[in-house]
Write a protein that holds these residues in place. Structure first.
Motif, PDB file in Angstrom:
ATOM      1  N   ALA A  29     -15.200   6.740   2.712  1.00 20.90           N
ATOM      2  CA  ALA A  29     -13.797   7.042   2.452  1.00 20.90           C
ATOM      3  C   ALA A  29     -13.696   8.098   1.370  1.00 20.90           C
ATOM      4  O   ALA A  29     -14.709   8.603   0.885  1.00 20.90           O
ATOM      5  CB  ALA A  29     -13.056   5.771   2.031  1.00 20.90           C
ATOM      6  N   PHE A  30     -12.456   8.430   0.977  1.00 17.96           N
ATOM      7  CA  PHE A  30     -12.186   9.402  -0.076  1.00 17.96           C
ATOM      8  C   PHE A  30     -12.930  10.718   0.174  1.00 17.96           C
ATOM      9  O   PHE A  30     -13.721  11.161  -0.658  1.00 17.96           O
ATOM     10  CB  PHE A  30     -12.568   8.833  -1.446  1.00 17.96           C
ATOM     11  N   SER A 213     -14.091  -0.853   6.019  1.00 18.25           N
ATOM     12  CA  SER A 213     -13.438   0.248   6.723  1.00 18.25           C
ATOM     13  C   SER A 213     -12.007   0.348   6.240  1.00 18.25           C
ATOM     14  O   SER A 213     -11.362  -0.668   5.966  1.00 18.25           O
ATOM     15  CB  SER A 213     -13.455   0.011   8.238  1.00 18.25           C
ATOM     16  N   ILE A 214     -11.491   1.574   6.130  1.00 16.48           N
ATOM     17  CA  ILE A 214     -10.104   1.763   5.708  1.00 16.48           C
ATOM     18  C   ILE A 214      -9.133   1.558   6.857  1.00 16.48           C
ATOM     19  O   ILE A 214      -7.922   1.653   6.661  1.00 16.48           O
ATOM     20  CB  ILE A 214      -9.888   3.166   5.105  1.00 16.48           C
ATOM     21  N   HIS A 215      -9.640   1.269   8.039  1.00  7.84           N
ATOM     22  CA  HIS A 215      -8.782   1.033   9.204  1.00  7.84           C
ATOM     23  C   HIS A 215      -8.890  -0.425   9.658  1.00  7.84           C
ATOM     24  O   HIS A 215      -9.920  -1.077   9.435  1.00  7.84           O
ATOM     25  CB  HIS A 215      -9.174   1.971  10.350  1.00  7.84           C
ATOM     26  N   ILE A 226      -9.884  -2.943   5.372  1.00 11.88           N
ATOM     27  CA  ILE A 226      -9.261  -3.086   4.055  1.00 11.88           C
ATOM     28  C   ILE A 226      -8.199  -2.005   3.893  1.00 11.88           C
ATOM     29  O   ILE A 226      -8.461  -0.828   4.118  1.00 11.88           O
ATOM     30  CB  ILE A 226     -10.339  -3.010   2.941  1.00 11.88           C
ATOM     31  N   ALA A 227      -6.968  -2.408   3.557  1.00 15.28           N
ATOM     32  CA  ALA A 227      -5.861  -1.468   3.367  1.00 15.28           C
ATOM     33  C   ALA A 227      -5.770  -1.108   1.894  1.00 15.28           C
ATOM     34  O   ALA A 227      -5.614  -1.985   1.037  1.00 15.28           O
ATOM     35  CB  ALA A 227      -4.554  -2.087   3.843  1.00 15.28           C
ATOM     36  N   LEU A 228      -5.851   0.176   1.569  1.00 22.10           N
ATOM     37  CA  LEU A 228      -5.858   0.606   0.177  1.00 22.10           C
ATOM     38  C   LEU A 228      -4.478   0.508  -0.454  1.00 22.10           C
ATOM     39  O   LEU A 228      -4.327   0.076  -1.590  1.00 22.10           O
ATOM     40  CB  LEU A 228      -6.380   2.044   0.079  1.00 22.10           C
ATOM     41  N   SER A 231       1.654   1.147   3.691  1.00 22.02           N
ATOM     42  CA  SER A 231       2.086   2.271   4.505  1.00 22.02           C
ATOM     43  C   SER A 231       2.648   1.741   5.806  1.00 22.02           C
ATOM     44  O   SER A 231       2.288   0.654   6.261  1.00 22.02           O
ATOM     45  CB  SER A 231       0.913   3.211   4.787  1.00 22.02           C
ATOM     46  N   THR A 232       3.543   2.522   6.418  1.00 25.72           N
ATOM     47  CA  THR A 232       4.093   2.124   7.710  1.00 25.72           C
ATOM     48  C   THR A 232       3.144   2.469   8.854  1.00 25.72           C
ATOM     49  O   THR A 232       3.363   2.073   9.984  1.00 25.72           O
ATOM     50  CB  THR A 232       5.439   2.830   7.965  1.00 25.72           C
ATOM     51  N   ASP A 233       2.080   3.219   8.549  1.00 30.64           N
ATOM     52  CA  ASP A 233       1.121   3.667   9.551  1.00 30.64           C
ATOM     53  C   ASP A 233      -0.287   3.339   9.049  1.00 30.64           C
ATOM     54  O   ASP A 233      -0.698   3.800   7.984  1.00 30.64           O
ATOM     55  CB  ASP A 233       1.270   5.177   9.778  1.00 30.64           C
ATOM     56  N   ASN A 234      -1.022   2.531   9.815  1.00 28.84           N
ATOM     57  CA  ASN A 234      -2.360   2.121   9.377  1.00 28.84           C
ATOM     58  C   ASN A 234      -3.352   3.281   9.282  1.00 28.84           C
ATOM     59  O   ASN A 234      -4.428   3.136   8.721  1.00 28.84           O
ATOM     60  CB  ASN A 234      -2.909   1.044  10.323  1.00 28.84           C
ATOM     61  N   TRP A 235      -2.993   4.427   9.849  1.00 34.81           N
ATOM     62  CA  TRP A 235      -3.879   5.581   9.793  1.00 34.81           C
ATOM     63  C   TRP A 235      -3.666   6.395   8.515  1.00 34.81           C
ATOM     64  O   TRP A 235      -4.485   7.233   8.166  1.00 34.81           O
ATOM     65  CB  TRP A 235      -3.657   6.476  11.011  1.00 34.81           C
ATOM     66  N   VAL A 236      -2.529   6.194   7.834  1.00 34.49           N
ATOM     67  CA  VAL A 236      -2.223   7.001   6.655  1.00 34.49           C
ATOM     68  C   VAL A 236      -3.100   6.583   5.479  1.00 34.49           C
ATOM     69  O   VAL A 236      -3.254   5.395   5.199  1.00 34.49           O
ATOM     70  CB  VAL A 236      -0.730   6.877   6.274  1.00 34.49           C
ATOM     71  N   THR A 237      -3.663   7.569   4.797  1.00 34.82           N
ATOM     72  CA  THR A 237      -4.530   7.323   3.644  1.00 34.82           C
ATOM     73  C   THR A 237      -4.025   8.150   2.459  1.00 34.82           C
ATOM     74  O   THR A 237      -3.228   9.081   2.640  1.00 34.82           O
ATOM     75  CB  THR A 237      -5.975   7.737   3.953  1.00 34.82           C
TER      76      THR A 237
END
Length: 283
Positions: A29-30, A213-215, A226-228, A231-237
């Motif tokens: 990630a990042f 995973s961030i998704h 794991i959700a950081l 957000s309304t969208d699980n793809w948004v980081t």
């Protein structure tokens, strides 16, 4: 049967628990900020990344409360892995990584560690490092195309990456939309290929680890989703958006173009950090 469909995940934890050793989580990630200025505030980490690092440190602290050896999270920054494919200069990716590590130190995030392509293959250029990564750890593009044709999960990932590439290039692309889509579809296969190669390399370097995973991950996956941040969208980081302080105190993620409609930008240490929505703004 004891853990149901979470058995593959818990199975990875058991060796650490048996040895009373700290659990090592790896998190690809990042990578870097999106090159689309309508989505982000610049090429350096901001409040979105800072809040995410705080969250990951809290996760490790929570684990230590119930398992005294605790846990470490190895952030495996993947920006240099596919920087050429997403049209972000290696210099920007390096600046992003350095600032991210500085943030972690400022936050006292002692349970977080970092690993990137800079730590692989000595003093080679990033182009050479990418070529070596692909040669040693990547699957053929033809194999990936077959997977996308026959596997819904692979198709969803491919489409998601294609969407990001189209969004990120749309602000500077001068040709037709169809030409842009063709280019992004081709690059998406390269991103998937290199991302998997990076995962394979990480598994080789850290064979005893638990993958995050961030998704979102389906039940039965070997990865923990794991959700950081909210957000309304699980793809948004955080690296594809800006952080927005809502009137209720919650920190959420939005594209910059959307945040500018509902809030105002806040500067920290002379740099744009995040947006804030006041009660009056929300009316």
């Amino acid at each position: 049967a004891l853990y149901g469909c979470f058995a593959p995940q818990f199975g990875q934890l058991l060796p650490f628990i048996a040895d009373r050793a700290p659990v090592l989580f790896t998190l690809p990630a990042f990578p870097c900020k999106s090159p689309n200025e309508r989505k982000v505030l610049g090429h350096l980490p901001d409040m979105g990344e800072r809040a995410s690092l705080r969250f990951l440190q809290r996760v490790c602290q929570k684990i230590e409360e119930v398992y005294s050896p605790g846990a470490r999270i190895l952030i495996c920054s993947d920006g240099h892995v596919f920087g050429d494919l997403i049209h972000v200069p290696d210099e920007h990716i390096t600046d992003y990584a350095k600032t991210l590590r500085k943030m972690a130190a400022e936050e006292g995030a002692s349970s977080l560690e970092f690993f990137s392509l800079e730590d692989v293959s000595g003093s080679q250029t990033f182009d050479d490092k990418r070529a070596q990564l692909t040669a040693e750890f990547a699957e053929p593009i033809a194999f990936l195309r077959e997977q996308v044709r026959h596997d819904d999960k692979a198709l969803a990932l491919y489409r998601g990456i294609t969407r990001f590439l189209v969004e990120d290039a749309s602000s500077t692309h001068e040709g037709t939309k169809s030409a842009l889509l063709r280019d992004c579809r081709q690059r998406a296969y390269g991103v998937v290929q290199r991302s998997r190669a990076w995962s394979n390399l990480i598994a080789g370097y850290y064979p005893r680890s638990v993958r995050l995973s961030i998704h979102p991950q389906p039940c039965g996956s070997v990865k923990f989703g794991i959700a950081l941040l909210e957000s309304t969208d699980n793809w948004v980081t955080p690296w594809h958006s800006v952080a927005v302080h809502q009137p209720d105190g919650m920190l959420t993620l939005m594209k910059r173009s959307e945040a500018e409609k509902v809030g105002r930008v806040v500067f920290l240490n002379g740099a744009p950090s995040h947006f804030i929505v006041s009660e009056q703004d929300a009316l």
